[in-house]
Design an enzyme around this catalytic site. Structure first.
Site, PDB file in Angstrom:
ATOM      1  N   CYS A 123       1.110  -7.973   1.424  1.00 38.64           N
ATOM      2  CA  CYS A 123       0.887  -7.627   2.844  1.00 38.64           C
ATOM      3  C   CYS A 123       2.074  -6.863   3.403  1.00 38.64           C
ATOM      4  O   CYS A 123       3.199  -7.357   3.435  1.00 38.64           O
ATOM      5  CB  CYS A 123       0.620  -8.898   3.641  1.00 38.64           C
ATOM      6  N   CYS A 464     -24.412   8.200  10.571  1.00 38.83           N
ATOM      7  CA  CYS A 464     -25.321   7.059  10.676  1.00 38.83           C
ATOM      8  C   CYS A 464     -26.393   7.128   9.600  1.00 38.83           C
ATOM      9  O   CYS A 464     -26.852   8.195   9.192  1.00 38.83           O
ATOM     10  CB  CYS A 464     -25.887   6.914  12.082  1.00 38.83           C
ATOM     11  N   CYS A 467     -30.103   8.332  10.563  1.00 39.38           N
ATOM     12  CA  CYS A 467     -30.236   9.487  11.448  1.00 39.38           C
ATOM     13  C   CYS A 467     -31.012  10.637  10.794  1.00 39.38           C
ATOM     14  O   CYS A 467     -31.766  11.334  11.457  1.00 39.38           O
ATOM     15  CB  CYS A 467     -28.863   9.967  11.914  1.00 39.38           C
TER      16      CYS A 467
END
Ligand SMILES: *[C@@H]1O[C@H](CO)[C@@H](O)[C@H](O)[C@H]1NC(C)=O
Length: 552
Positions: A123, A464, A467
């Site tokens: 991390c 999208c 779409c």
């Protein structure tokens, strides 16, 4: 502190078009993965073996035994002395105790205070916090603070981590006699020291002499001071309450005007003086209100930021949650800011406590990009001056040259509510002959709201999933209705165009705007058949009648 990115309220606007956030998250993760691939584990230190751990534990216990004698000292000359990074890390390896499955309970139960850093080796933010944590450990030890500083590799010891409820990285927890509380301070070494001292019985530092005050001044660049002749009475009590509630500012108390003058030259010779001191332009600010905890905290919330705050990962949450809801953002390269800083501070002073001034390094993609994307300016290299009103979630853009006069004018109009909000728009296309009319942010009023015709509007985004299928259907509808002189079929790319009257949150969306009333478009289900869609349109075009199967 969890490994998630803070979201300013106005970034939620980006969700209207969705894409910026998605792209941004993708971007952050790509960078993170790249960094990991290049650098390997971010934390170099090996967890110590059993023997080494016991030796460490003994050493810490010895240190604590010695230190506890110093506990009552209010201030140590040596505290916080600047060490080289290597020195800090070496010293901290002795001071920060590396916990494991066997040792963690013992350490937490045996000590009155344990500040625990739960981390993961991969991390990035853990890696950034580690040296700060180490620096804090060194300073706290020198101050004689009783806290035991410890860290736990949550990936290597997942059982220990989950029993301590360490879920994100890095997580900081303070255990007081075994009971934990989340860390709520800032993330520099100095911030960690201040918070830890507050929570372990030293909410305020008392300075008794001029040399003490001088020593303190050298090491602290922002602090709150209170002058109280006898350290008692209701005002003093409110001051202490404020010091305990606040999580990030160092409070000092004094009873001698001469000592106070070292820190705050214009200190009033009166009992009960309170002020904040910063090591910048706007150095001294006196508190003028009634001594009430809440009032003091409000005063500090507004005054603790410098005239121009540089946005960092560490302070972003504090900036976004500032009580000052009008914020001016300057995106520029460091060099450009250095040139602009002084005039910018002069402008900032005029709007102090009304507009917060924030500088963002335009080269810091993680910080700058999500904002610039809101303006469609993610690829710009020029200085960008933007503003946000976080009360009403509006955004603004300075379109004139970013010179101080223009910035000041921009701020005046922001304050008086005279600025027009910014909406994204692509350039106006040249598509007179297209069967489907392309609408952009700038032409939405003219082509949709002011049009005398019925309009079917397809709202889509390039990314999208469904779409494309809907676009194909819309093209068929356009063909079918091409001879209707009462209907316009249009589409808008919602990822690049915005309009206050276009509030769509899922894509694709089909909106039918009746000719006579553009204020309430009807939403067509994109899931119905093509025939149903055509029927729907027909029904609205003619008051009655429908369409036969053959016509499709
Ligand atoms: C922790 O426990 C010890 C021993 O019972 C007690 O003396 C001390 O006051 C406790 N500390 C806090 C902060 O409650």
């Amino acid at each position: 502190m969890v490994h998630t990115r803070p979201q300013p309220q106005f970034l939620n606007q980006a969700m209207v078009s969705g894409k910026p956030i998605l792209r941004f998250i993708f971007f952050t993760h790509t960078v993170l993965l790249l960094l990991l691939a290049l650098s390997g584990p971010a934390i170099a230190s090996e967890p110590a073996g059993e023997d080494a751990l016991d030796a460490d534990l003994e050493e810490i216990e010895e240190l604590l035994a010695v230190d506890s004698e110093l506990e009552q000292q209010t201030f140590s000359e040596d505290a916080g002395a600047k060490l080289s990074e290597a020195e800090v890390l070496t010293r901290a390896q002795r001071i920060v105790h590396e916990l494991n499955t066997d040792s963690y309970r013992k350490v937490i139960e045996k000590n009155e205070y344990v500040l625990l850093l739960g981390y993961a080796p991969w991390c990035q933010r853990s890696a950034e916090l580690m040296p700060q944590f180490a620096e804090a450990a060194t300073t706290l030890k020198e101050l004689g603070n009783p806290v035991v500083m410890a860290k736990l590799d949550a990936e290597r010891y997942p059982k220990a981590a989950s029993s301590l409820e360490i879920k994100g990285f890095p997580t900081l927890l303070l255990f007081t006699n075994g009971t934990s509380q989340f860390y709520t301070g800032g993330y520099s070494g100095e911030d960690i020291v201040i918070w830890t001292r507050k929570k372990t019985g030293v909410p305020v530092i008392r300075l008794n002499s001029v040399p003490e005050a001088e020593g303190f001044l050298k090491k602290n660049h922002i602090f709150v001071l209170g002058l109280f002749e006898k350290y008692k009475g209701p005002n003093y009590e409110e001051f202490i309450k404020a010091a305990k509630t606040d999580n990030e500012l160092q409070f000092v108390e004094l009873s001698d005007v001469e000592v106070a003058r070292v820190l705050f030259p214009d200190v009033a010779i009166s009992n009960n003086f309170l002020g904040i001191v910063k090591s910048e332009h706007e150095q001294y600010t006196k508190f003028e209100g009634a001594f009430k905890r809440k009032k003091i905290l409000q005063f500090l919330a507004i005054n603790k930021f410098p005239l121009v705050t540089k946005l960092t990962e560490a302070n972003s949450i504090r900036v976004y949650s500032s009580p000052v809801k009008l914020q001016l953002f300057v995106f520029a390269e460091e060099d450009d800011l250095q040139k602009l800083l002084e005039p910018l501070q002069d402008v900032a002073r005029k709007f102090k406590s009304k507009i917060m001034f924030v500088f963002v390094d335009i080269k810091d993609e993680n910080l700058a990009k999500p904002f610039l994307t809101l303006y469609g300016l993610e690829d710009t290299r020029d200085i960008v001056v933007a503003a946000f009103d976080n009360k009403i979630s509006s955004k603004y853009l300075l379109e004139a040259d970013p010179i101080p006069n223009n910035i000041e004018d921009f701020c005046s109009r922001l304050l008086s509510g005279a600025l027009s909000p910014f909406f994204k728009s692509q350039p106006v296309p040249d598509d007179a002959d297209a069967s489907i009319m392309v609408v952009v942010g700038k032409t939405f009023n003219e082509l949709i709201l002011e049009s005398p015709k019925n309009i079917l509007l397809e709202v889509y985004t390039p990314w999208c999933i469904n779409c494309e299928a809907t676009s194909k259907e819309v093209e068929k509808l356009a063909k079918h209705f091409k001879d209707s002189n009462n209907l316009v079929i249009a589409r808008i790319d919602a990822s690049a165009n915005e309009h206050p009257k276009l509030q769509v949150s899922d894509y694709p969306t089909l909106l039918f705007y009746p000719a006579r009333d553009k204020s309430n478009p009807t939403k067509l289900s994109t899931k119905t058949s093509l025939k149903d869609k055509a029927n729907f349109i027909n029904k609205h075009l003619k008051a009655k009648g429908s369409i036969s199967k053959d016509e499709l």
